[in-house]
Design a protein around this motif. Structure first.
Motif, PDB file in Angstrom:
ATOM      1  N   PRO A  33       0.821  -1.212   0.000  1.00 35.96           N
ATOM      2  CA  PRO A  33       0.000   0.000   0.000  1.00 35.96           C
ATOM      3  C   PRO A  33       0.856   1.263   0.000  1.00 35.96           C
ATOM      4  N   GLY A  34       0.559   2.164  -0.926  1.00 36.47           N
ATOM      5  CA  GLY A  34       1.270   3.437  -0.991  1.00 36.47           C
ATOM      6  C   GLY A  34       2.679   3.351  -1.542  1.00 36.47           C
ATOM      7  N   MET A  35       3.051   2.220  -2.113  1.00 37.54           N
ATOM      8  CA  MET A  35       4.426   2.000  -2.556  1.00 37.54           C
ATOM      9  C   MET A  35       4.778   2.851  -3.778  1.00 37.54           C
ATOM     10  N   LEU A  36       5.989   3.363  -3.784  1.00 35.89           N
ATOM     11  CA  LEU A  36       6.553   4.044  -4.936  1.00 35.89           C
ATOM     12  C   LEU A  36       7.650   3.156  -5.536  1.00 35.89           C
ATOM     13  N   THR A  37       8.060   3.492  -6.755  1.00 33.20           N
ATOM     14  CA  THR A  37       9.073   2.702  -7.451  1.00 33.20           C
ATOM     15  C   THR A  37      10.231   3.597  -7.858  1.00 33.20           C
ATOM     16  N   ALA A  38      11.429   3.086  -7.693  1.00 35.38           N
ATOM     17  CA  ALA A  38      12.630   3.840  -8.067  1.00 35.38           C
ATOM     18  C   ALA A  38      13.478   3.029  -9.020  1.00 35.38           C
ATOM     19  N   THR A  39      14.265   3.721  -9.800  1.00 37.83           N
ATOM     20  CA  THR A  39      15.312   3.067 -10.584  1.00 37.83           C
ATOM     21  C   THR A  39      16.569   3.899 -10.470  1.00 37.83           C
ATOM     22  N   VAL A  58      14.017  16.992 -14.671  1.00 45.88           N
ATOM     23  CA  VAL A  58      13.048  15.904 -14.776  1.00 45.88           C
ATOM     24  C   VAL A  58      11.975  15.948 -13.693  1.00 45.88           C
ATOM     25  N   SER A  59      12.088  16.872 -12.751  1.00 42.85           N
ATOM     26  CA  SER A  59      11.161  16.915 -11.627  1.00 42.85           C
ATOM     27  C   SER A  59       9.713  17.099 -12.059  1.00 42.85           C
ATOM     28  N   GLY A  60       9.496  17.731 -13.200  1.00 46.37           N
ATOM     29  CA  GLY A  60       8.142  17.964 -13.673  1.00 46.37           C
ATOM     30  C   GLY A  60       7.605  16.886 -14.587  1.00 46.37           C
ATOM     31  N   GLY A  63       4.620  11.565 -13.011  1.00 46.20           N
ATOM     32  CA  GLY A  63       4.813  10.568 -11.967  1.00 46.20           C
ATOM     33  C   GLY A  63       6.026  10.727 -11.096  1.00 46.20           C
ATOM     34  N   VAL A  64       6.938  11.645 -11.430  1.00 43.67           N
ATOM     35  CA  VAL A  64       8.180  11.785 -10.674  1.00 43.67           C
ATOM     36  C   VAL A  64       7.904  12.405  -9.303  1.00 43.67           C
ATOM     37  N   LYS A  65       8.404  11.750  -8.260  1.00 42.28           N
ATOM     38  CA  LYS A  65       8.229  12.236  -6.898  1.00 42.28           C
ATOM     39  C   LYS A  65       9.488  12.896  -6.343  1.00 42.28           C
ATOM     40  N   LYS A  66      10.636  12.315  -6.665  1.00 43.70           N
ATOM     41  CA  LYS A  66      11.875  12.856  -6.117  1.00 43.70           C
ATOM     42  C   LYS A  66      13.069  12.289  -6.867  1.00 43.70           C
ATOM     43  N   VAL A  67      14.127  13.084  -6.962  1.00 47.62           N
ATOM     44  CA  VAL A  67      15.413  12.630  -7.489  1.00 47.62           C
ATOM     45  C   VAL A  67      16.401  12.675  -6.328  1.00 47.62           C
ATOM     46  N   VAL A  77      15.805   7.935  -9.362  1.00 48.33           N
ATOM     47  CA  VAL A  77      14.553   8.663  -9.532  1.00 48.33           C
ATOM     48  C   VAL A  77      13.450   7.843  -8.886  1.00 48.33           C
ATOM     49  N   VAL A  78      12.665   8.493  -8.022  1.00 48.57           N
ATOM     50  CA  VAL A  78      11.522   7.847  -7.367  1.00 48.57           C
ATOM     51  C   VAL A  78      10.251   8.359  -8.040  1.00 48.57           C
ATOM     52  N   ALA A  79       9.372   7.418  -8.445  1.00 50.15           N
ATOM     53  CA  ALA A  79       8.158   7.810  -9.164  1.00 50.15           C
ATOM     54  C   ALA A  79       7.012   6.876  -8.787  1.00 50.15           C
ATOM     55  N   ASP A  80       5.851   7.149  -9.386  1.00 50.96           N
ATOM     56  CA  ASP A  80       4.688   6.319  -9.076  1.00 50.96           C
ATOM     57  C   ASP A  80       4.740   4.964  -9.768  1.00 50.96           C
ATOM     58  N   THR A  81       5.456   4.853 -10.882  1.00 47.10           N
ATOM     59  CA  THR A  81       5.611   3.586 -11.592  1.00 47.10           C
ATOM     60  C   THR A  81       7.053   3.443 -12.056  1.00 47.10           C
ATOM     61  N   TYR A  82       7.426   2.197 -12.358  1.00 47.16           N
ATOM     62  CA  TYR A  82       8.780   1.966 -12.869  1.00 47.16           C
ATOM     63  C   TYR A  82       8.985   2.693 -14.192  1.00 47.16           C
TER      64      TYR A  82
END
Length: 540
Positions: A33-39, A58-60, A63-67, A77-82
């Motif tokens: 639940p609430g998981m984010l995905t990073a690569t 790339v911040s905008g 789906g990007v949440k944080k670099v 990069v952390v985002a809502d999907t891979y």
């Protein structure tokens, strides 16, 4: 024996159907639940570092949440999907300090190994009698040089792990071969006491040694999660990252020499290994204790122990000129038995030819006082009806080795068309681990080991250009396909004794030399460099 379960074939507890249909949940499939995905993107040159990156570029993106900077050589990069994370990291401006290793080329590494073949300094792993004196007094000598490349583990599931960090706890879900190593990585990366950390072992889509001693992906997942407190983050490496940031099977060369008297009897053998040490990089305390020598290098040709040589040759010396590179080595399934079996077992066939003996009889002669070695050789020979000629156009090869406490042998029947297209009709493999817990599982392990061994023989290598690994995906690092894979007949022997041997790794080593020896019988051509695709030889 009074055993009621040990020795009986039973099915696996996990579901074959789930694996076939895709229903099996692996770590890369994990959802929380609430998981984010990073690569992640790491410096492409080993030893290099991260100079800078421009997160604002790339911040905008969708789906990007944080670099985040992960460590001194990587950014994520952390985002809502891979997919959103990968698209963003592909666009992320990154500057690297690649360091001096960016100048290293494959030719430089090969030159270093070639120099090692002639070096006066080497660590002696096995010495019996005086091989040099036998060489000097011989009536005939033969010499052959062999090469084995870097290899990536290349599991179908790339490196990944999921972590949830808070100021008071850290939990990680890891596809691991070593739960204790994963736990140690979580404790160190989280900065929390062990009592506040937990590791959940999740199904892994292939390990082969990559997910054991090496927990870089676990550490990275925790370091990313620390920058997203209270949110579970699943870190997934891309295939390209997995291929170029591995812990590689060590590169190795060998020079073999043998001497014979006027009766064509073998009088001495010299085996010089030149190449990388795994332990020098991974467990240096063992090398230090051994006064600079890596004892693991001699697997399959060692003086004694669970990897002892299984021949009684007169006057023999086997030594190793250590030539380490900037490419990090690792424990690749079977480890050093893979190249050592090729070096020794192919040269055994060459020696048998000079001695005017059948390859099987030559092996029997120098294993006469080793009943369990003879047993696996004889079991293969009997199953293949070695004493009778195969049908027209079919040729045979054989190989054996003792490793991980098990005695193994393999026989191969193949045909060759056009001088370079190999069709393997049959593999017969005998293994004696002492005792069999689950014969059905041993048969599965043996068959799987031949897939791995044949893939390395025909298709696989990693090379270096500008300090980087060149091969980035399965288009340049192939594998044996189902249509190419021959049937594998497993013969299980139980020789008993005080110890229990392995089954997943020993037979991988005899796949390649059995094929190479059969190829020579078919064509008169000795192949001493792998993969065979570089020589224009293919498996059909």
């Amino acid at each position: 024996k009074d055993w009621t379960i040990i020795g009986k074939s039973v099915n696996r507890f996990d579901s074959l159907a789930d694996k076939v249909t895709g229903a099996q949940i692996y770590a890369i499939d994990l959802k929380l639940p609430g998981m984010l995905t990073a690569t992640i993107r790491q410096c492409p040159v080993f030893g290099g570092t991260l100079k800078s990156f421009d997160a604002s570029a790339v911040s905008g993106m969708p789906g990007v949440k944080k670099v985040v900077q992960v460590d001194n050589r990587s950014v994520a990069v952390v985002a809502d999907t891979y997919w959103h994370a990968k698209k963003a990291i592909d666009k992320l401006p990154i500057a690297w300090d690649e360091g001096p290793n960016a100048k290293v080329q494959q030719a430089d590494i090969l030159k270093s190994l070639e120099e090692g073949l002639a070096s006066k300094q080497a660590f002696v792993g096995l010495q019996k009698g005086d091989a040099q004196n036998a060489l000097n007094a011989s009536k005939k000598t033969i010499e052959a040089s062999y090469f084995y490349p870097f290899l990536n583990h290349a599991p179908l599931e790339p490196m990944n792990a999921t972590a949830l960090w808070t100021s008071s706890s850290c939990k990680a879900w890891v596809p691991t071969q070593d739960g204790q190593a994963s736990m140690a990585a979580v404790i160190e990366a989280s900065g929390l006491p062990a009592a506040q950390c937990d590791v959940v072992k999740v199904n892994l889509g292939g390990g082969f040694g990559r997910r054991g001693a090496f927990q870089d992906f676990t550490t990275q997942a925790v370091l990313v999660a620390k920058q997203m407190p209270g949110t579970p983050v699943k870190l997934i490496w891309s295939r390209e990252e997995d291929m170029t940031q591995g812990r590689y099977h060590p590169i190795m060369m060998a020079k073999m020499k043998a001497s014979f008297n006027e009766n064509k009897e073998l009088t001495g053998i010299q085996m010089r290994l030149s190449g990388q040490s795994i332990l020098a990089a991974v467990r240096p305390a063992i090398v230090e204790k051994s006064k600079g020598m890596d004892p693991l290098v001699f697997q399959g040709v060692a003086k004694d122990g669970e990897h002892a040589i299984s021949y009684d040759f007169p006057n023999i010396v086997i030594d190793h000129a250590m030539r380490n590179t900037h490419v990090p080595p690792g424990f690749w399934r079977g480890v050093n038995i893979n190249q050592n079996a090729i070096f020794m077992e192919c040269f055994v066939d060459e020696m048998a030819e000079v001695a005017g003996m059948d390859p099987l009889e030559f092996r029997r002669k120098y294993s006469a006082n080793r009943p369990r070695t003879l047993a696996v050789l004889n079991a293969v020979a009997e199953r293949m009806n070695w004493s009778s000629k195969p049908k027209a156009g079919v040729f045979r090869g054989i190989a054996q080795q003792f490793s991980f406490g098990s005695y193994v042998a393999a026989g191969c029947e193949l045909s060759v068309t056009g001088g370079n297209k190999i069709k393997i009709h049959r593999i017969v493999a005998a293994t004696d681990p002492g005792y069999a817990v689950n014969p059905a599982q041993i048969e599965r392990q043996v068959s799987g080991s031949f897939v791995y061994g044949l893939s390395a023989l025909f298709e696989q290598e990693c090379t270096v250009k500008d300090g980087r690994i060149v091969q980035t995906n399965f288009d340049s690092f192939g594998s044996v396909r189902l249509a190419q894979m021959p049937p594998v007949e497993t013969i299980l022997l139980q020789g008993g004794g005080p110890s229990w041997g392995g089954v997943g790794e020993p037979t991988i080593s005899v796949a390649a030399p059995a094929v190479l020896n059969a190829f020579y019988q078919a064509t008169g051509r000795r192949l001493r460099t792998v993969p065979l695709k570089n020589l224009g030889v293919t498996l059909v």
